[in-house]
Design a protein around this motif. Structure first.
Motif, PDB file in Angstrom:
ATOM      1  N   UNK A 473       6.490  30.659 147.287  1.00 31.43           N
ATOM      2  CA  UNK A 473       7.784  30.941 146.672  1.00 31.43           C
ATOM      3  C   UNK A 473       7.615  31.728 145.373  1.00 31.43           C
ATOM      4  N   UNK A 474       6.678  31.307 144.533  1.00 37.28           N
ATOM      5  CA  UNK A 474       6.438  32.011 143.268  1.00 37.28           C
ATOM      6  C   UNK A 474       5.937  33.424 143.511  1.00 37.28           C
ATOM      7  N   UNK A 475       4.914  33.547 144.340  1.00 37.03           N
ATOM      8  CA  UNK A 475       4.292  34.854 144.545  1.00 37.03           C
ATOM      9  C   UNK A 475       5.242  35.829 145.229  1.00 37.03           C
ATOM     10  N   UNK A 476       6.038  35.331 146.154  1.00 30.94           N
ATOM     11  CA  UNK A 476       7.015  36.193 146.829  1.00 30.94           C
ATOM     12  C   UNK A 476       8.057  36.707 145.840  1.00 30.94           C
ATOM     13  N   UNK A 477       8.536  35.829 144.965  1.00 31.59           N
ATOM     14  CA  UNK A 477       9.527  36.250 143.978  1.00 31.59           C
ATOM     15  C   UNK A 477       8.927  37.246 142.993  1.00 31.59           C
ATOM     16  N   UNK A 478       7.701  37.007 142.547  1.00 29.39           N
ATOM     17  CA  UNK A 478       7.054  37.929 141.614  1.00 29.39           C
ATOM     18  C   UNK A 478       6.803  39.288 142.249  1.00 29.39           C
ATOM     19  N   UNK A 479       6.554  39.295 143.544  1.00 31.87           N
ATOM     20  CA  UNK A 479       6.272  40.555 144.248  1.00 31.87           C
ATOM     21  C   UNK A 479       7.461  41.504 144.232  1.00 31.87           C
ATOM     22  N   UNK A 480       8.664  40.990 143.941  1.00 28.18           N
ATOM     23  CA  UNK A 480       9.842  41.850 143.872  1.00 28.18           C
ATOM     24  C   UNK A 480       9.892  42.640 142.568  1.00 28.18           C
ATOM     25  N   UNK A 481       9.022  42.297 141.622  1.00 31.61           N
ATOM     26  CA  UNK A 481       8.971  43.009 140.350  1.00 31.61           C
ATOM     27  C   UNK A 481       7.953  44.133 140.372  1.00 31.61           C
ATOM     28  N   UNK A 482       7.827  44.859 139.270  1.00 32.88           N
ATOM     29  CA  UNK A 482       6.943  46.031 139.226  1.00 32.88           C
ATOM     30  C   UNK A 482       5.467  45.710 139.000  1.00 32.88           C
TER      31      UNK A 482
END
Length: 538
Positions: A473-482
């Motif tokens: 969940x954390x890594x997927x959400x962070x992957x949406x950033x630059x």
């Protein structure tokens, strides 16, 4: 302040007297249903009180409580085998069975064993909160800072004050860690008894939503209450809805003396709504405004007072604050002060602490002196070093607190940011996903150069282990950033990776609760610097 030694810990955790009559303890219990066997007046001399069957010694009273995973009623037989002199239960069928097997053993039936334990613990330690001005603090964000800044202000004003909360138990003679923000009733009452016996006049007490649900502080007399910011997505594993969470927080009002003052964050809708349940003349609202916005410093209709702060300037070295205090219809008192703290969240907690001090009669000049002398708290936007790069250590692990931490970096114009982020283990997918979303959104606005994410697998206990779905969940959400996140399972690996990426003049930010508690020591050791022994002091 020195850590409390083993002998002091044993004294705090041991019996208040060699033995006390069971009747003395039961007189304090508000939900007593009866003693179904034995004779409490003849047979019930108690040498200890415990809710852990494994620690029962001959002569102890065992209180069977229902936990989240285990039910103490399943261990009453073990307690009896170990020599329990009395047993307290809230399940009638257990009371009947035990009474038939042990006709001389006092078996006490109560409506709720947790509530009974809280009041029996208070009676065991002779109701220490009657001798103290206890300030109970609850909220989602800012509990620890507000409580401990209040303690600093009171001490500076000549009011000897202890504290119980996330950073441990503080008395006049030492400090010891606490496993829980609000300890179990016996540990809590023992700490308050020590404070009263040492001659302290006051104590600040962080009261978590778990503690309110479990009645841990139910027998503590609160003469001042504090509601800090309330925000959703906290402890969703315990509270099924945000409304249920707020209702748990509202239980703090039930613990207040009828004449108590309630200090509340007037800028937070939820705190303001809860505070409206308390009589207006006994309320003090506080809030913070940034910049030159006009201050509406007058109290709301009928309220006792209003305390507001205006930030005039801030950077990573401190905050220029203007404090406005309005009481009734009198003109507002204005005090400029420089805080040696970092960021708006620290300033807000300082303003809340100032409201507590004013509620307790601290005069304005003493308050101004105290605010100027406030020093940072461990892992609350704590600056560990400034050269050749800045290191900030913070417990932020909730979307609201992360927003404020990252907003602080923006307000202080931080550059070359490396973020070391601990995953919040065993707290659910939703809060971890939202934490990742907050960081990803800020990555578009802040000069973040690297994000290192860790499970801190070698540094956390079983109840803080990161679950695979939380990590995803954390890594997927962070992957949406630059900024693509770098995930490393071990804390030591993560610290090394973050240090490898930070540049001179940059800012390394370590954020997370239990997962990153040991990160500062690892980092300072790698840099060949001492981890100051005073970091746990307030």
């Amino acid at each position: 302040m020195k850590p409390i030694g083993r002998r002091d810990q044993e004294r705090q955790q041991g019996a208040a007297d060699a033995a006390v009559p069971l009747t003395r303890l039961l007189e304090a219990v508000p939900n007593l249903l009866g003693v179904s066997s034995g004779r409490a007046d003849e047979d019930g001399w108690i040498r200890g009180l415990t809710a852990d069957s494994r620690s029962v010694r001959p002569g102890d009273c065992f209180v069977a409580i229902r936990g989240t995973r285990l039910d103490g009623h399943a261990y009453v037989d073990e307690a009896v085998r170990r020599g329990a002199a009395a047993v307290v239960v809230d399940r009638p069928e257990v009371s009947r069975r035990l009474a038939s097997l042990e006709p001389r053993l006092p078996v006490v039936l109560v409506g709720d064993s947790r509530l009974a334990l809280a009041w029996m613990a208070a009676a065991w330690y002779r109701h220490p909160s009657d001798a103290l001005h206890v300030v109970g603090v609850t909220g989602t964000v800012g509990k620890t800072s507000t409580a401990l800044y209040a303690r600093q202000l009171l001490e500076t004003a000549g009011i000897p004050t202890g504290a119980v909360g996330t950073l441990g138990i503080f008395t006049s003679t030492g400090w010891r860690p606490s496993e829980l923000t609000t300890p179990d009733p016996m540990t809590l009452q023992a700490a308050l008894r020590d404070m009263a016996d040492e001659g302290l006049h006051a104590a600040t007490l962080e009261v978590s939503s778990h503690a309110l649900l479990q009645h841990r502080a139910a027998s503590v007399r609160l003469r001042t209450g504090v509601l800090t910011e309330m925000a959703p997505h906290e402890h969703v594993d315990v509270h099924p809805t945000f409304e249920a969470y707020l209702q748990a927080k509202a239980r703090l009002l039930d613990l207040l003396d009828p004449e108590a003052i309630l200090v509340y964050h007037a800028g937070n809708t939820h705190s303001r709504t809860l505070a409206a349940r308390w009589p207006a003349p006994q309320r003090i609202g506080y809030q913070l405004r940034d910049g030159s916005a006009a201050l509406g410093v007058g109290p709301s209709e009928g309220e006792g007072a209003r305390v507001e702060g205006r930030i005039r300037g801030l950077d990573l070295s401190g905050i220029a604050l203007e404090l406005h205090v309005a009481v009734d219809a009198r003109p507002a008192l204005t005090m400029p002060v420089h805080l040696s703290l970092v960021g708006p969240q620290a300033a807000l907690a300082a303003v809340g602490a100032a409201a507590v001090a004013l509620a307790m009669g601290v005069p304005p000049e003493a308050l101004r002196h105290g605010l100027a002398g406030l020093h940072p708290l461990r892992r609350r936007t704590e600056v560990l070093m400034r050269e050749p790069f800045v290191v900030i250590d913070d417990t932020a692990a909730h979307p609201a607190s992360l927003e404020r931490l990252l907003g602080t970096l923006a307000a202080c114009r931080a550059r070359g940011i490396v973020l070391l982020m601990g995953i919040r283990g065993s707290r659910g997918v939703e809060i971890n996903a939202r934490n990742g979303q907050v960081v990803a959104a800020w990555s578009h606005r802040l000069p973040i150069e690297a994000i290192v994410v860790t499970d801190a697998e070698e540094a956390v206990g079983p109840r803080d282990r990161v679950l695979p779905e939380e990590r995803r969940a954390v890594l997927s959400a962070l992957a949406s950033g630059p900024i693509p996140p770098l995930h490393l399972p071990g804390l030591e690996q993560a610290v090394a990776a973050a240090l490898h990426r930070i540049r001179p003049g940059g800012v390394l930010v370590m954020t997370g609760t239990q997962a990153l508690d040991g990160a500062a020591s690892l980092l300072l050791r790698r840099l060949g610097r001492e981890d100051g022994a005073g970091r746990a002091e307030v």
